[in-house]
Design a protein around this motif. Structure first.
Motif, mmCIF file in Angstrom:
data_model
loop_
_atom_site.group_PDB
_atom_site.id
_atom_site.type_symbol
_atom_site.label_atom_id
_atom_site.label_comp_id
_atom_site.label_asym_id
_atom_site.label_seq_id
_atom_site.Cartn_x
_atom_site.Cartn_y
_atom_site.Cartn_z
ATOM 1 N N ALA A 8 0.825 -1.221 0.000
ATOM 2 C CA ALA A 8 0.000 0.000 0.000
ATOM 3 C C ALA A 8 0.857 1.269 0.000
ATOM 4 O O ALA A 8 0.326 2.375 0.112
ATOM 5 C CB ALA A 8 -0.920 -0.005 1.211
ATOM 6 N N ASN A 9 2.192 1.100 -0.096
ATOM 7 C CA ASN A 9 3.118 2.247 -0.112
ATOM 8 C C ASN A 9 3.019 3.130 1.120
ATOM 9 O O ASN A 9 3.067 4.364 1.029
ATOM 10 C CB ASN A 9 2.887 3.125 -1.346
ATOM 11 N N ILE A 10 2.851 2.518 2.260
ATOM 12 C CA ILE A 10 2.796 3.294 3.507
ATOM 13 C C ILE A 10 4.209 3.341 4.111
ATOM 14 O O ILE A 10 4.806 2.285 4.368
ATOM 15 C CB ILE A 10 1.851 2.629 4.547
ATOM 16 N N PRO A 11 4.746 4.542 4.346
ATOM 17 C CA PRO A 11 6.058 4.624 5.004
ATOM 18 C C PRO A 11 6.020 3.874 6.341
ATOM 19 O O PRO A 11 5.020 3.960 7.066
ATOM 20 C CB PRO A 11 6.255 6.125 5.229
ATOM 21 N N THR A 12 7.101 3.159 6.627
ATOM 22 C CA THR A 12 7.104 2.293 7.810
ATOM 23 C C THR A 12 8.371 2.497 8.621
ATOM 24 O O THR A 12 9.482 2.245 8.128
ATOM 25 C CB THR A 12 7.000 0.816 7.362
ATOM 26 N N VAL A 13 8.211 2.973 9.853
ATOM 27 C CA VAL A 13 9.341 3.110 10.773
ATOM 28 C C VAL A 13 9.465 1.788 11.527
ATOM 29 O O VAL A 13 8.494 1.317 12.115
ATOM 30 C CB VAL A 13 9.107 4.257 11.789
ATOM 31 N N VAL A 14 10.659 1.198 11.485
ATOM 32 C CA VAL A 14 10.855 -0.088 12.162
ATOM 33 C C VAL A 14 11.776 0.136 13.357
ATOM 34 O O VAL A 14 12.914 0.600 13.199
ATOM 35 C CB VAL A 14 11.466 -1.143 11.209
ATOM 36 N N ASP A 15 11.270 -0.182 14.549
ATOM 37 C CA ASP A 15 12.030 0.105 15.767
ATOM 38 C C ASP A 15 11.884 -1.072 16.741
ATOM 39 O O ASP A 15 11.019 -1.943 16.555
ATOM 40 C CB ASP A 15 11.491 1.409 16.391
ATOM 41 N N GLY A 16 12.683 -1.078 17.783
ATOM 42 C CA GLY A 16 12.549 -2.058 18.870
ATOM 43 C C GLY A 16 12.465 -3.487 18.347
ATOM 44 O O GLY A 16 13.314 -3.931 17.558
ATOM 45 N N ASP A 17 11.437 -4.206 18.773
ATOM 46 C CA ASP A 17 11.309 -5.607 18.365
ATOM 47 C C ASP A 17 10.994 -5.765 16.883
ATOM 48 O O ASP A 17 11.158 -6.856 16.323
ATOM 49 C CB ASP A 17 10.233 -6.295 19.210
ATOM 50 N N VAL A 38 22.198 1.247 19.786
ATOM 51 C CA VAL A 38 23.536 0.663 19.653
ATOM 52 C C VAL A 38 23.466 -0.856 19.497
ATOM 53 O O VAL A 38 24.104 -1.435 18.611
ATOM 54 C CB VAL A 38 24.398 1.030 20.885
ATOM 55 N N TYR A 39 22.666 -1.474 20.318
ATOM 56 C CA TYR A 39 22.625 -2.939 20.342
ATOM 57 C C TYR A 39 21.904 -3.487 19.102
ATOM 58 O O TYR A 39 22.341 -4.466 18.497
ATOM 59 C CB TYR A 39 21.930 -3.399 21.623
ATOM 60 N N GLU A 40 20.825 -2.828 18.746
ATOM 61 C CA GLU A 40 20.067 -3.270 17.556
ATOM 62 C C GLU A 40 20.918 -3.096 16.285
ATOM 63 O O GLU A 40 20.855 -3.912 15.358
ATOM 64 C CB GLU A 40 18.759 -2.466 17.460
ATOM 65 N N TYR A 41 21.707 -2.031 16.277
ATOM 66 C CA TYR A 41 22.592 -1.786 15.126
ATOM 67 C C TYR A 41 23.652 -2.878 15.021
ATOM 68 O O TYR A 41 23.937 -3.383 13.936
ATOM 69 C CB TYR A 41 23.248 -0.411 15.281
ATOM 70 N N LYS A 42 24.172 -3.238 16.179
ATOM 71 C CA LYS A 42 25.206 -4.275 16.213
ATOM 72 C C LYS A 42 24.679 -5.581 15.621
ATOM 73 O O LYS A 42 25.317 -6.224 14.799
ATOM 74 C CB LYS A 42 25.627 -4.470 17.676
#
Ligand SMILES: NC(=O)C1=CN([C@@H]2O[C@H](COP(=O)(O)OP(=O)(O)OC[C@H]3O[C@@H](n4cnc5c(N)ncnc54)[C@H](OP(=O)(O)O)[C@@H]3O)[C@@H](O)[C@H]2O)[C@@H](O)CC1
Ligand SMILES: Nc1ncnc2c1ncn2[C@@H]1O[C@H](COP(=O)(O)OP(=O)(O)OP(=O)(O)O)[C@@H](O)[C@H]1O
Ligand SMILES: [Mg+2]
Length: 392
Positions: free
Chosen positions: A213-222, A246-250
């Motif tokens: 549906a072309n909805i922008p999606t912010v993905v964070d946390g879990d 930091v940890y999620e990036y790692k």
């Protein structure tokens, strides 16, 4: 607000006259130029530092080196100018929903604070409607935090679904969310979502639907935990924004690049990560929030607060969702040629980062060591007002 309705047009034209004579206009031009991928890096940009990018495969020689240098330059964003530029006017002619409809997919037995922080921040920044799609256990709790939020108790965890019911429950959940999806200008996936396997399967389907549906999606946390193990959910999606701590990036670097985070080559690594995942925007959170959309690397390093209480990333994800939807609308309303368009996801990240940092700074000034996330949310309004007054 999914399509430009013209409400934004009046103001940019009006502002255009105002701005043409102002220093803001000139700063804005510099900013927009600096964000354009084809622009050579202006040597005088304050705060920029050079880094050397490992060459993308498929290019060669001096062109490759030049692209690498340009690509790995980290610009300090003129974040206030971005906020001013993309924030829509409070036009009396506009109706409910035109300033944005945001949805947060998150909230389970363990975590009710995170989806609340993200959803209420979206409202406090200026969205008109903010929804939360969460599990039944979390819904009543989240509703009780605030009557402002529209809470849908539709997600299920494994413990509450029999094995033979999974397929039907999963499809029912998707149908429920799909009914709403087209109305949202941006969704945030992950704050307080938890890691239950059945729930994450259902959320994967929701993400696929949002993408179609072309909805922008912010993905964070879990949500980042989910996509790190299933990169296909975001691969090649220019409307996906990943906001790892930091940890999620790692974890993301280890999974995608098969190596550890290297502080010495931080911006090159971030650029490489974007390229490998393909098309997404990544905001690497930390002392500076570093934003890469695969073409440019921009940072916001305005000092916020020395308090590192949990929940600040959730404020950020809700704020980025609103600003991204505003940026998308602003860009579409201004009829710039496609090749000159600045990425709305990048602008959304820059604006969200600055606002959180300003609010954290004001909250810390008032509350010092006792500053908590709720205190920071209280200052989102003043922070935006200081940059972009409601009446002008
Ligand atoms: N009030 C609420 O409801 C809130 C709920 N939240 C929700 O919680 C969920 C899980 O999110 P998360 O951030 O705790 O999970 P994840 O990144 O896996 O960390 C796991 C472990 O990694 C480490 N670690 C983390 N950060 C690090 C760092 N910067 N640098 C170094 N290490 C770091 C740290 O290990 P430790 O230091 O404890 O050994 C941590 O225990 C998610 O849904 C989120 O939205 C939050 O939004 C907060 C407010
Ligand atoms: N070392 C730091 N110095 C200054 N500001 C920081 C630092 N680390 C994070 N921040 C600020 O806090 C914001 C949230 O980053 P953080 O790493 O706390 O996210 P998070 O762990 O996902 O938060 P949450 O607890 O909501 O999950 C960043 O955007 C940044 O503004
Ligand atoms: Mg987080």
């Amino acid at each position: 607000m999914s399509r430009p309705t013209g409400a934004w047009r009046h103001q940019p034209q009006h502002r255009g006259r105002m701005w043409a004579a102002s220093p803001f206009f000139r700063r804005q031009l510099v900013l927009l130029r600096s964000l354009l991928p084809q622009s050579p890096p202006p040597s005088s940009v304050a705060g920029c530092r050079f880094a050397h990018l490992s060459s993308p495969s498929g290019t060669s020689g001096s062109l490759r080196a030049a692209r690498a240098m340009a690509a790995a330059t980290v610009y300090e964003a003129d974040a206030e100018a971005v906020v001013r530029r993309i924030t829509p006017p409070l036009d009396r002619a506009r109706h409910k929903g035109q300033a944005g409809k945001i949805a947060v997919i998150g909230g389970c037995r363990e975590y009710t604070g995170a989806p609340y922080f993200a959803a209420i921040s979206a409202l406090k920044v200026g969205a008109d409607l903010s929804h939360v799609f969460c599990t039944k256990d979390a819904a009543t709790v989240i509703k009780s935090y605030s009557p402002e939020l529209i809470v849908h108790p539709i997600l299920e965890e494994s413990y509450s679904v029999r094995d033979d019911e999974r397929a039907s429950v999963s499809s029912k959940i998707l149908t429920e969310v799909a009914k709403w999806m087209e109305r949202f200008d941006c969704i945030v996936v992950g704050p307080g979502l938890g890691r239950d396997s059945f729930l994450l399967d259902c959320v994967s389907n929701i993400m696929k639907h949002a993408r179609q549906a072309n909805i922008p999606t912010v993905v964070d946390g879990d949500g980042l935990f989910l996509i790190t193990n299933n990169l296909g959910l975001v691969e090649g999606n220019p409307l996906a924004i990943l906001t790892p701590n930091v940890y999620e990036y790692k974890r993301l670097v280890q999974k995608v690049l098969n190596c550890d985070v290297n502080e010495e080559t931080a911006s090159e690594q971030l650029m490489e990560l974007c390229h490998k995942i393909g098309g997404v925007t990544i905001m690497q959170k930390g002392k500076a929030d570093v934003i890469c959309d695969g073409k440019t690397v921009t940072q916001v390093s305005t000092f916020g607060s020395p308090r590192r209480c949990g929940g600040q990333g959730d404020i950020l994800s809700g704020s980025v969702a609103v600003f991204t939807s505003w940026a998308q609308h602003f860009i579409l309303s201004n009829e710039q040629p496609t090749e000159k368009r600045v990425n709305p996801t990048t602008l959304g990240c820059i604006a969200g980062s600055l606002l959180l940092r300003k609010a954290a700074s004001l909250a810390f000034e008032k509350n010092k060591r006792s500053t908590v996330t709720t205190d920071i949310i209280e200052f989102l309004g003043k922070s935006l007002e200081d940059i972009c007054p409601a009446e002008h």
